[in-house]
Design an enzyme around this catalytic site. Sequence first.
Site, PDB file in Angstrom:
ATOM      1  N   ASP A  30       0.301   4.143   0.633  1.00 17.76           N
ATOM      2  CA  ASP A  30      -0.594   4.811   2.687  1.00 17.76           C
ATOM      3  C   ASP A  30       0.657   4.372   3.800  1.00 17.76           C
ATOM      4  O   ASP A  30       0.442   5.308   4.299  1.00 17.76           O
ATOM      5  CB  ASP A  30      -1.805   4.151   2.497  1.00 17.76           C
ATOM      6  CG  ASP A  30      -2.885   4.864   1.684  1.00 17.76           C
ATOM      7  OD1 ASP A  30      -2.938   5.747   1.087  1.00 17.76           O
ATOM      8  OD2 ASP A  30      -3.545   3.534   1.558  1.00 17.76           O
ATOM      9  N   GLN A  36      -0.333   9.033  -8.249  1.00 18.06           N
ATOM     10  CA  GLN A  36       1.151   9.637  -6.927  1.00 18.06           C
ATOM     11  C   GLN A  36       1.084   7.938  -6.574  1.00 18.06           C
ATOM     12  O   GLN A  36       1.935   7.334  -6.075  1.00 18.06           O
ATOM     13  CB  GLN A  36       0.471   9.295  -5.937  1.00 18.06           C
ATOM     14  CG  GLN A  36       0.288  11.175  -5.610  1.00 18.06           C
ATOM     15  CD  GLN A  36      -0.730  11.565  -4.432  1.00 18.06           C
ATOM     16  OE1 GLN A  36      -0.342  11.204  -3.040  1.00 18.06           O
ATOM     17  NE2 GLN A  36      -1.984  12.172  -5.091  1.00 18.06           N
ATOM     18  N   ARG A  37       0.000   7.332  -7.282  1.00 18.75           N
ATOM     19  CA  ARG A  37       0.730   5.966  -6.686  1.00 18.75           C
ATOM     20  C   ARG A  37       0.971   4.538  -8.468  1.00 18.75           C
ATOM     21  O   ARG A  37       1.096   4.060  -8.423  1.00 18.75           O
ATOM     22  CB  ARG A  37      -0.696   4.835  -6.129  1.00 18.75           C
ATOM     23  CG  ARG A  37      -2.416   4.828  -7.730  1.00 18.75           C
ATOM     24  CD  ARG A  37      -3.031   4.236  -6.728  1.00 18.75           C
ATOM     25  NE  ARG A  37      -4.267   4.065  -7.614  1.00 18.75           N
ATOM     26  CZ  ARG A  37      -5.511   3.729  -7.966  1.00 18.75           C
ATOM     27  NH1 ARG A  37      -6.177   4.177  -6.377  1.00 18.75           N
ATOM     28  NH2 ARG A  37      -6.291   3.324  -8.316  1.00 18.75           N
ATOM     29  N   THR A  44       0.731  -1.327   0.040  1.00 21.59           N
ATOM     30  CA  THR A  44      -0.434   0.070   0.257  1.00 21.59           C
ATOM     31  C   THR A  44       0.770   1.241   0.198  1.00 21.59           C
ATOM     32  O   THR A  44       2.397   1.544   0.930  1.00 21.59           O
ATOM     33  CB  THR A  44      -0.973   0.165   1.204  1.00 21.59           C
ATOM     34  OG1 THR A  44      -1.467   1.395   0.917  1.00 21.59           O
ATOM     35  CG2 THR A  44      -0.072  -0.146   2.631  1.00 21.59           C
ATOM     36  N   MET A  68      -2.386  12.733  -1.365  1.00 25.57           N
ATOM     37  CA  MET A  68      -3.729  11.094  -0.645  1.00 25.57           C
ATOM     38  C   MET A  68      -3.370  11.106   0.777  1.00 25.57           C
ATOM     39  O   MET A  68      -2.374  11.098   1.464  1.00 25.57           O
ATOM     40  CB  MET A  68      -3.352   9.718  -1.647  1.00 25.57           C
ATOM     41  CG  MET A  68      -4.007  10.092  -3.038  1.00 25.57           C
ATOM     42  SD  MET A  68      -4.081   8.384  -3.448  1.00 25.57           S
ATOM     43  CE  MET A  68      -4.863   8.479  -5.184  1.00 25.57           C
ATOM     44  N   GLY A  69      -4.268  10.218   1.404  1.00 26.99           N
ATOM     45  CA  GLY A  69      -3.891  10.145   3.038  1.00 26.99           C
ATOM     46  C   GLY A  69      -5.164  10.503   3.367  1.00 26.99           C
ATOM     47  O   GLY A  69      -5.596  11.504   3.908  1.00 26.99           O
ATOM     48  N   ARG A  70      -6.358   9.261   4.060  1.00 25.42           N
ATOM     49  CA  ARG A  70      -7.270   9.746   4.949  1.00 25.42           C
ATOM     50  C   ARG A  70      -7.353  10.332   5.949  1.00 25.42           C
ATOM     51  O   ARG A  70      -7.968  10.632   6.847  1.00 25.42           O
ATOM     52  CB  ARG A  70      -8.534   8.706   4.954  1.00 25.42           C
ATOM     53  CG  ARG A  70      -9.983   8.902   3.982  1.00 25.42           C
ATOM     54  CD  ARG A  70     -10.578   9.480   3.083  1.00 25.42           C
ATOM     55  NE  ARG A  70     -11.801  10.335   3.317  1.00 25.42           N
ATOM     56  CZ  ARG A  70     -12.102  11.516   2.249  1.00 25.42           C
ATOM     57  NH1 ARG A  70     -11.122  12.265   1.638  1.00 25.42           N
ATOM     58  NH2 ARG A  70     -13.351  11.380   2.874  1.00 25.42           N
TER      59      ARG A  70
END
Lengths: 412, 412
Positions: free
Chosen positions: A145, A304-305, A143, A191-193
Amino acid sequence: MAKKGNIIVGQSGGPTSVINSSLAGVYKTAKERGFHKVYGMLHGIQGFLDEQYVDLSTQIHSDMDIELLKRTPSAFLGSCRYKLPEIHENPEIYEKIFSILDKLNIEVFIYIGGNDSMDTIKKLSDYAIVRGHRQKFLGVPKTIDNDLALTDHTPGFGSAAKYIATSTKELIRDALGLTYNKDMVTVVEVMGRNAGWLTGATALAKTEECDGPDLIYLPEVAFDVEKFLKKIQDLLKKKKSVVVTVSEGIKLEDGRYVCELSGGPDYVDAFGHKQLQGTAAYLAGLIQNEIGCKTRSIEFSTLQRSASHMASRVDINEAFMVGGAAVKAADEGDTGKMVVIDRVSDDPYMSAAGIYDVHKIANNEKLVPRSWLNKEGNYVTNEFLNYIEPLIQGDYQPFMVNGLPQHLVLKK
Amino acid sequence: MAKKGNIIVGQSGGPTSVINSSLAGVYKTAKERGFHKVYGMLHGIQGFLDEQYVDLSTQIHSDMDIELLKRTPSAFLGSCRYKLPEIHENPEIYEKIFSILDKLNIEVFIYIGGNDSMDTIKKLSDYAIVRGHRQKFLGVPKTIDNDLALTDHTPGFGSAAKYIATSTKELIRDALGLTYNKDMVTVVEVMGRNAGWLTGATALAKTEECDGPDLIYLPEVAFDVEKFLKKIQDLLKKKKSVVVTVSEGIKLEDGRYVCELSGGPDYVDAFGHKQLQGTAAYLAGLIQNEIGCKTRSIEFSTLQRSASHMASRVDINEAFMVGGAAVKAADEGDTGKMVVIDRVSDDPYMSAAGIYDVHKIANNEKLVPRSWLNKEGNYVTNEFLNYIEPLIQGDYQPFMVNGLPQHLVLKK
């Protein structure tokens, strides 16, 4: 030595730049360890249930293909978002899975993914043990994240961090070139919840020739709009270009997401849908309104990914390593385990594959420790930087064909 | 040989990945040709009027610095958006400029920029001739938009095209990995208000292992919403992931921008401002509403012009070449001219610096010829691809320090 059977591997969840390097690691090690066939399930367990799979030897023909696969973003085999039901809720689905596994003479089942994938590994290994099936089930983390527990960091994180830091550095440069006698505030959304690892990575842009972002806000600390505006005003007294990076998931003290603040009753789109602006777009509008200076907002979005052209060599190598380690572990009798990355040494940086009982993996997200943020909660500390710096080192030159990076893709 | 005086160079307008390569070309050639000092104006003519300039020998100390400068995005010297008034409107400003030029013993004034910068060159060279000033004025083109006439293409375009094509390829791969039994439409927005060169560049993503975008819409052809939706529906019958690229400036037959369609009376943001959605965001919302499938929209935003980590070698070299050619031309007596890139040969691709009278440069934008789009106006032709392909070839490896590209920045 008894002749070995087959092995099957799948990919699940949101892709990363290096999830295919783990696939390459599985394939190469499986072949070296004498497994007969290496199957790939198409679109994870969901495609597998539809008997969608491929013999990987029809796809990977050479060491060159392995290298190409390491440099290919997104899930080569296709991904899915599918959570297996509890065993007692739907035993038929488990019977079906094991009948396909038996039909294909599968001995080892490897799943590359996030928390949901580790849940799949847990359920299937439990079922196999209870029902006396011979298959081994191993999980390989991935991931961008970096929010999985037990592993020092996740494969995919370092490459996303490298891309984000590079792009942040380029954006800071762009903004500096444009600001002479007018102020400008750039707000960048990452990104990043719930976990701010990727947003924290923008601090890497602070180098000998770059100031880096001026402020960094992660979801781990409650966001205070008034303090934020005050901070921006103070900075604009000292410099003309201010760059702020924020996680998409930053929240107020009361738990509301900052991006929700845009959701007044009037804020509906052209189709009558209530619309949430992005966090960066909202904050840029706020600054323009309250301070009156020029602003711009930028979202790195899906790039980003998937930006494997800026992947980290350390990350690609570690992704490959954990893929191979899963095969070795299964071959040596392990099941119901996830491979992790252990940090062996900081200076020089060294890592090794470890292994964890998948039952011990809690579903809670690993957040950035509060102590790795400064007191005001608007920047990361040196501890954070020392942790992340080794993960973005080095690169694998993309194989450029006709001016563009070449990828390995599934031939059907 | 009489001892030479000094030279001054400035950068203007929106930056590109290679505008500093032109600066490097100016510096190196000026030194080789025996100019005494090479000054850089800070933030173009605007900073120059405030006597903001720097002796470039205090900034560039080695061939290594030249190489670093070639790999540094944005305007090293800072940029501006400033249009000189007509001479008769404000003669004082011209007197001021020439008094500073004389004070600094400047013989050659070089300006790297777009149409407004060429206007500056025209006015200053006219003034110098009329008033008997000795200085020579030369323009060096730059713009990612490729909308300048007379030059085969503009420095900066090839690198932006390479970044856009690479990112498009990576996004297509990402989308494919995610779509198993659900459809998804990705709408990608590319810079270009009136000229679709950069959006057309997404067609480069069509390679032996990638379908490329399914549809490409440029501002050069009127956009028909009904036909567009029909086209998407037809494509979704054949494939699960559809990728569309659009210029930010696509317009309807009646001249309204597509992004204006979101501007219903209810569409105001949290601060009461009437808000224009991005073109891609609007179209993604429309597709979701009318067709009901999952959509996502992506804007490449500022990254398109600042991603020097993915710059084209051809572009960097040509930007360097035109910088040097401007110095040579001035040194040989030219003034009031712009250097252009002439395409000498297609196969193998070869280019050379040419030179044009800056008075002959019309202010109209060079658009993509209608014949380089297909009949339906939703894709580019092979002529377009043959034109653009040579411009994205090769790369200059970034100088990586601690995992990130290093830049050369102004030391004050």
